[in-house]
Structures are given as structure tokens and as C-alpha cells.
Write an enzyme that holds these catalytic residues in place. Sequence first.
Site, short mmCIF file in Angstrom:
data_model
loop_
_atom_site.label_atom_id
_atom_site.label_comp_id
_atom_site.label_asym_id
_atom_site.label_seq_id
_atom_site.Cartn_x
_atom_site.Cartn_y
_atom_site.Cartn_z
N HIS A 136 -26.90 51.30 -50.06
CA HIS A 136 -27.50 52.61 -49.84
C HIS A 136 -29.00 52.47 -49.59
O HIS A 136 -29.57 51.38 -49.75
CB HIS A 136 -27.26 53.53 -51.03
CG HIS A 136 -25.88 54.10 -51.09
ND1 HIS A 136 -24.82 53.44 -51.66
CD2 HIS A 136 -25.37 55.29 -50.64
CE1 HIS A 136 -23.73 54.17 -51.56
NE2 HIS A 136 -24.03 55.29 -50.94
N HIS A 137 -29.62 53.59 -49.23
CA HIS A 137 -31.06 53.63 -48.99
C HIS A 137 -31.84 53.32 -50.27
O HIS A 137 -31.34 53.50 -51.39
CB HIS A 137 -31.48 55.01 -48.45
CG HIS A 137 -30.98 56.15 -49.27
ND1 HIS A 137 -31.67 56.67 -50.33
CD2 HIS A 137 -29.82 56.86 -49.20
CE1 HIS A 137 -31.00 57.66 -50.88
NE2 HIS A 137 -29.86 57.80 -50.20
N LYS A 140 -32.17 55.81 -53.34
CA LYS A 140 -31.03 56.22 -54.17
C LYS A 140 -31.25 55.68 -55.58
O LYS A 140 -31.43 54.48 -55.77
CB LYS A 140 -29.71 55.72 -53.59
CG LYS A 140 -28.49 56.20 -54.39
CD LYS A 140 -27.19 55.88 -53.69
CE LYS A 140 -25.97 56.31 -54.50
NZ LYS A 140 -25.96 57.78 -54.76
N GLY A 146 -21.81 56.43 -57.14
CA GLY A 146 -20.65 57.14 -57.65
C GLY A 146 -19.39 56.83 -56.86
O GLY A 146 -18.29 56.73 -57.42
#
Length: 228
Positions: A136-137, A140, A146
Site C-alpha cells: 500500500h501507499h 497507510k 485489513g
Amino acid sequence: MRILVLGHGKTGNLVAEVAHERGHGVHVLDAKENPNGAALTAPFVAGFDVAIDFTTPEAVQTNLRALLANGAKVVVGTTGWYGSLRDMRDLAERRSASLLYGTNFSVGVQMMLQLAKEMATSLRDAGYTFAIEETHHVTKLDAPSGTAISLQQAVSAGPNEVPITSKREGDAAGLHILEARSDADRIVLTHEAFSRRGFAEGAVRAAEWLAGRTGVYDFRDVYAQLKR
């Protein structure tokens, strides 16, 4: 509908954009306007049909307490707060409020979770082991994601049986890889988000679905009922 969007980040802004496109009135409330949930008073909350939260794991819990205590209908796209889920569920039920939460509001990810369960059922006894990787970026906050935890739950026979590797790189919208490996071969199931739009569309459609209901729902249990 009148939709309150909590969170002025990239996903929150895209949620507001998608809601406008689908004909809804939208008000976006950022963190500076809502310190510790102070803006979420009963008269203010009463002006909206549904609230959608894409904030932070810390802010969402304060927001939820205020919203649910005032009987609001709330869609939560923020993750990293599920340790408080039971308390929030109890509050929603006491106040006749509505709560719809999910680790990922992408319909594609929901299909991946279904396929992951089928893979686990078919392959676990055939000598395969599983591993998960998610990217992810860099902004985050929660790791693992999740969605990665949901994948882990889908394929694990026991708690934390399947390892998760988390990476934070650039502006990556989200990449989840489930690998099943045996001595003979390897099977890989991948979901790659090219943008956050899939999450935003799912969240707005979830808000439309929730508007006429009371109760507590997990997005993976209701996404097939949503209308385009």
C-alpha cells in the site's frame, strides 16, 4: 440523500466525488473541523441520511461513538479499529443506529476473498502452504492491511497460521497476493487496485443500501445485494 463524509484524504475526497456523481448531496468534514468528534452533535448528525468514514484508526473510534450515540447510519471504510468492534456493535444496537463496516469496499476484493476460501478448502489437505503479501501507499497507517487480515482469516485453519508480508511504497492504491505453494507447483491469486475509485464506489453504494436499514453489517456479507 444527504451524505456526510468524514475524512478529507484522497479516498474521502473521491467518495464525495462519486456521491455527487450518483446524485447525492454531500458535506465533507475534515479533522480540523471535527476535533475529537466535537462537530458530531445530535442536531448536526440529524441533517444527514448516512455518514461515511475514511479517517484514521484513532479518529474513527471517536467519530463512531458520537455518530452511533445519536442514532446515525454509518459506513466505515477505515480499518485498524476492530478491537473496538464489539463495543461499537453494542452501542449501535442500544441506540437503534446502523453500522456497516468492511476491510475493503472493492467488489473485486470480495470476489478474491471468496476464491481464497475455495483455494484453502481444496488445497490445504493436498500439501499446500499459504502466504500473503500486501503493498500500500506510504501514508497507510495500519499494517498488515485489513484486507490482508481478511485473506488470512479466509485461508487459515488456525490463528495467524498464514504469514503476511506488508510493504509501504509510494502511492500504491493496493496490491494483495495470495500464494499457495507445494513441492510440485505454485498457485497465485492477485488483486491489484489501479486507483481508489473501486473503494469509493463500493462505499457509496453501501451507504445507499444502509439508508433504509437498522443493524450492524459486514460488507462481505451484503455486497452482492448492492445495486449499480
